[in-house]
Design a protein around this motif. Structure first.
Motif, PDB file in Angstrom:
ATOM      1  N   ALA A 159      38.809  48.555  11.672  1.00 22.03           N
ATOM      2  CA  ALA A 159      39.191  49.302  10.351  1.00 22.03           C
ATOM      3  C   ALA A 159      38.320  49.204   9.512  1.00 22.03           C
ATOM      4  O   ALA A 159      37.653  50.295   8.517  1.00 22.03           O
ATOM      5  CB  ALA A 159      40.599  49.419  10.196  1.00 22.03           C
ATOM      6  N   MET A 160      37.931  48.076   9.277  1.00 22.43           N
ATOM      7  CA  MET A 160      37.039  47.569   8.091  1.00 22.43           C
ATOM      8  C   MET A 160      35.613  48.026   8.193  1.00 22.43           C
ATOM      9  O   MET A 160      35.050  48.651   7.410  1.00 22.43           O
ATOM     10  CB  MET A 160      37.053  46.005   7.841  1.00 22.43           C
ATOM     11  N   PRO A 180      41.947  45.170  15.589  1.00 16.43           N
ATOM     12  CA  PRO A 180      42.149  46.483  14.882  1.00 16.43           C
ATOM     13  C   PRO A 180      41.473  46.443  13.519  1.00 16.43           C
ATOM     14  O   PRO A 180      40.737  47.461  12.941  1.00 16.43           O
ATOM     15  CB  PRO A 180      43.310  46.693  15.282  1.00 16.43           C
ATOM     16  N   LEU A 181      41.913  45.224  12.742  1.00 15.30           N
ATOM     17  CA  LEU A 181      41.556  45.398  11.231  1.00 15.30           C
ATOM     18  C   LEU A 181      39.858  45.110  11.130  1.00 15.30           C
ATOM     19  O   LEU A 181      39.475  45.667  10.278  1.00 15.30           O
ATOM     20  CB  LEU A 181      42.143  44.196  10.789  1.00 15.30           C
ATOM     21  N   ALA A 182      39.275  44.404  12.046  1.00 19.63           N
ATOM     22  CA  ALA A 182      37.795  44.351  12.129  1.00 19.63           C
ATOM     23  C   ALA A 182      37.215  45.471  12.227  1.00 19.63           C
ATOM     24  O   ALA A 182      36.312  46.072  11.720  1.00 19.63           O
ATOM     25  CB  ALA A 182      37.382  43.333  13.032  1.00 19.63           C
ATOM     26  N   LEU A 203      43.725  41.274  14.315  1.00 22.01           N
ATOM     27  CA  LEU A 203      42.442  40.891  13.894  1.00 22.01           C
ATOM     28  C   LEU A 203      41.565  41.918  14.211  1.00 22.01           C
ATOM     29  O   LEU A 203      40.549  42.523  13.540  1.00 22.01           O
ATOM     30  CB  LEU A 203      42.152  39.438  14.597  1.00 22.01           C
TER      31      LEU A 203
END
Lengths: 201, 201
Positions: free
Chosen positions: B49-50, B45-47, B43
């Motif tokens: 990256a976005m 890292p994806l937040a 969650l």
């Protein structure tokens, strides 16, 4: 890819999206493209929603539900019958039962099922917390809504052992023919169970 | 859902995830749960990256590719033959051709195809930019790698008209039997095209 065709940021976004259930490498690329093409409508709000979930989401210390509050929305909802606790394996099962409006009650999320093969023992689940919760009183009925799999049933039996002697009624979901299901396509175990539990018309 | 069972943050995350291609409402719930259960590994890292994609990703002013640089990685890659430009409908097609290592050349992303029915005219695509790019010189060949659909072919013909009189060779992808394809399952148009373009052994 053979040669870099975009900055590492996009490649990293694709790699992370591919880790979501239901998205493979190809659909993750499609999703990434969909996102960067819709920066204002989707990418930006989703980045914010994820950051907010990262900062706020927690596990309820009472029932194991996932929420932004602790105790969670379900545990503090006094319009629910808090003396009936539905025991589920996973938060996804809680959500499914709520969608079905199955019972207006409280929950307890075990966090999995006992599985010696996968090294999941009683201490990996919230079984101790459930027994303590019953000990504290106020709970009249536990509905074991675990999956009808071998592991689910093993977990149910272990739970029954742990609850022995406690003043609580333990029930489980009925087995039977799924609504809309055709008899011809059902397995024999389900048909036999449905026959044993036949009800008057 | 009938009653709130979690904070609005989780519901919002699910709603936004459901807008990704390949994810429906049910799989978006599974994905949200997967994310909040893996806060540190996924969650968070994806937040990030976005957020990074939101801040950095841009559209290349030369070729229409999506990248964190402008001009993009492909346009500034001098190991590519920049005098050959592959014209594609969408960035996804550019990625597909790069995965296939089809040709070590430059690209031009049209951003769609002409479609009177859907109200897509020449000004909605980067056709003018392509003609200007050819006018500026240095381009010897344009490979029209548009889809073999009616709209794709219409777009190709329109492009040919616009390029008339310019000193550039225009080619298109060959039609034929897909590698590994069985003749019995191919449509007649493909078989006829493969026969017309038969090659010596």
């Amino acid at each position: 890819m053979a040669k870099p065709i975009a900055g590492p940021e996009i490649e990293r976004l694709i790699q992370l999206l591919a880790k979501l259930p239901g998205l493979g490498p190809r659909s993750a690329r499609r999703a990434a493209l969909h996102l960067v093409k819709r920066r204002e409508q989707l990418l930006s709000p989703l980045a914010a929603a994820m950051a907010e979930a990262r900062d706020k989401v927690t596990i309820c210390s009472v029932c194991g539900n996932i929420d932004t509050f602790d105790p969670c929305t379900v545990c503090t909802d006094h319009s629910r019958d808090q003396s009936t606790v539905i025991v589920v394996e996973d938060v996804a099962d809680l959500w499914a039962l709520e969608r079905a409006k199955a019972l207006n009650a409280a929950y307890h999320v075990l966090g999995g099922v006992l599985s010696p093969l996968e090294g999941v023992g009683p201490d990996d689940l919230t079984i101790r917390q459930l027994v303590e919760r019953v000990h504290r009183g106020g709970i009249k009925e536990l509905v074991l809504a675990v999956n009808a799999t071998v592991e689910g049933q093993t977990t149910a039996h272990y739970l029954m052992d742990q609850l022995e002697g406690l003043d609580v009624k333990v029930t489980r979901l009925a087995h039977g023919v799924p609504v809309g299901g055709e008899l011809d396509y059902l397995d024999e175990g389900t048909l036999a169970a449905a026959m044993r539990s036949r009800t008057g018309l």
